[in-house]
Structure formats: structure tokens, C-alpha cells
Write an enzyme that holds these catalytic residues in place. Structure first.
Site, PDB file in Angstrom:
ATOM      1  CD  GLN A   8      -3.053   1.004   2.131  1.00 59.13           C
ATOM      2  OE1 GLN A   8      -3.143   0.059   2.896  1.00 59.13           O
ATOM      3  NE2 GLN A   8      -3.898   2.018   2.174  1.00 59.13           N
ATOM      4  CG  PHE A   9       1.337   3.827  -3.602  1.00 59.59           C
ATOM      5  CD1 PHE A   9       1.317   5.200  -3.787  1.00 59.59           C
ATOM      6  CD2 PHE A   9       0.345   3.064  -4.213  1.00 59.59           C
ATOM      7  CE1 PHE A   9       0.331   5.801  -4.542  1.00 59.59           C
ATOM      8  CE2 PHE A   9      -0.629   3.643  -4.976  1.00 59.59           C
ATOM      9  CZ  PHE A   9      -0.651   5.024  -5.147  1.00 59.59           C
ATOM     10  CB  THR A  10      -2.146   5.237  -0.154  1.00 58.13           C
ATOM     11  OG1 THR A  10      -2.613   4.079   0.537  1.00 58.13           O
ATOM     12  CG2 THR A  10      -2.528   5.160  -1.624  1.00 58.13           C
TER      13      THR A  10
END
Length: 148
Positions: free
Chosen positions: A78-80
Site C-alpha cells: 500500500q504505497f498510500t
């Protein structure tokens, strides 16, 4: 590197309506990789994750680790987790690791966890995933490599 760790009774992940991973009791872990991350940092994060004692013992104290309760892992990239919301209302993701590097570290984390935990499921890097979970507690912890 950032891990959002949720103690779950069950969790699953789907891509295009097809379930690709599911666990019962254990941890759902959202994994964010930043540009400065390395395998050494990943190793520290994995050690913290595997050793985290957040399951209840007989006295209802959070004193047991994943292996003590036969728990499983569901690992989701999850790059967010590296969203920067300081300017305006549209997050910036400049701090997130480049896709090739982040994918390599995500896969490294999966492989290393499989060496220590019997059941390790995973999401699909870069895919649009639908994650379902039943948070047990609720119990959610953020572990940031900058604070280890």
C-alpha cells in the site's frame, strides 16, 4: 517503511472479484515502502512484526505473539501509506518507493515471513484490491522504521 498491522479474526483480498488471499486469526498488514528503504530495514520491520505480542493470554493480557497462537499473515502492499497531505487537499506520493524497488522489497518481506510463519497470504502488488477484514479488538498498530 511503514506497517499498519491489524489483529484480525479473518481477512481476505480480492482482485477483479477473484479471492487471491485469505486468513483466519492473525495479522492483516498493509506495507508501505519509501525510497530510502533497504532489506536491512525490512528485516528489522519483520522482526518487530513477528515478535509483536498483541494476542491475549489466559489472564487477558496482550502477551502472545503470532506464533504463540498459530496465527497467519495477510500482507498487502500500500504505497498510500506515504501520502503527504501537508499542502492542499490532493495527497502527494513522492516519498513512496519507485514501483520496481518497492515490489522487490514487498516480495522479500513475503519470502522472509514465510520462513517463520506457516500461513502467509498476500495481495497483488500494484493491483486494485478489495480487502475485507474483521478487526479483532479493534486492534491496529502503526510501525514506522523511522521510529525503531
Amino acid at each position: 517503511m511503514r506497517f499498519v498491522i491489524q489483529r484480525v479474526s479473518k481477512a481476505s483480498v480480492k482482485v477483479e472479484e477473484r479471492q487471491i488471499g485469505a486468513i483466519e486469526k492473525g495479522f492483516l498488514v498493509f506495507i508501505g515502502v519509501c525510497q530510502e528503504d533497504t532489506k536491512e530495514i525490512a528485516d528489522k520491520m519483520i522482526k518487530k512484526l513477528i515478535g509483536l505480542r498483541i494476542f491475549e493470554d489466559e489472564q487477558r493480557k496482550t502477551n502472545l505473539a503470532l506464533s504463540d497462537v498459530g496465527g497467519s499473515l495477510l500482507l498487502i502492499s500500500q504505497f498510500t501509506l506515504y501520502a503527504d497531505c501537508r499542502k492542499g487537499n490532493r495527497p502527494s506520493f513522492i516519498q513512496a518507493g519507485a514501483p520496481d524497488m518497492a515490489k522487490a522489497l514487498y516480495e522479500y518481506i513475503i519470502d522472509e515471513c514465510k520462513k517463520q510463519i506457516e500461513t502467509v497470504e498476500q495481495g497483488e502488488f500494484g493491483a486494485d484490491m478489495k480487502v475485507e477484514l474483521l478487526n479483532d479488538g479493534p486492534f491496529t498498530i502503526l510501525v514506522d522504521s523511522q521510529e525503531l
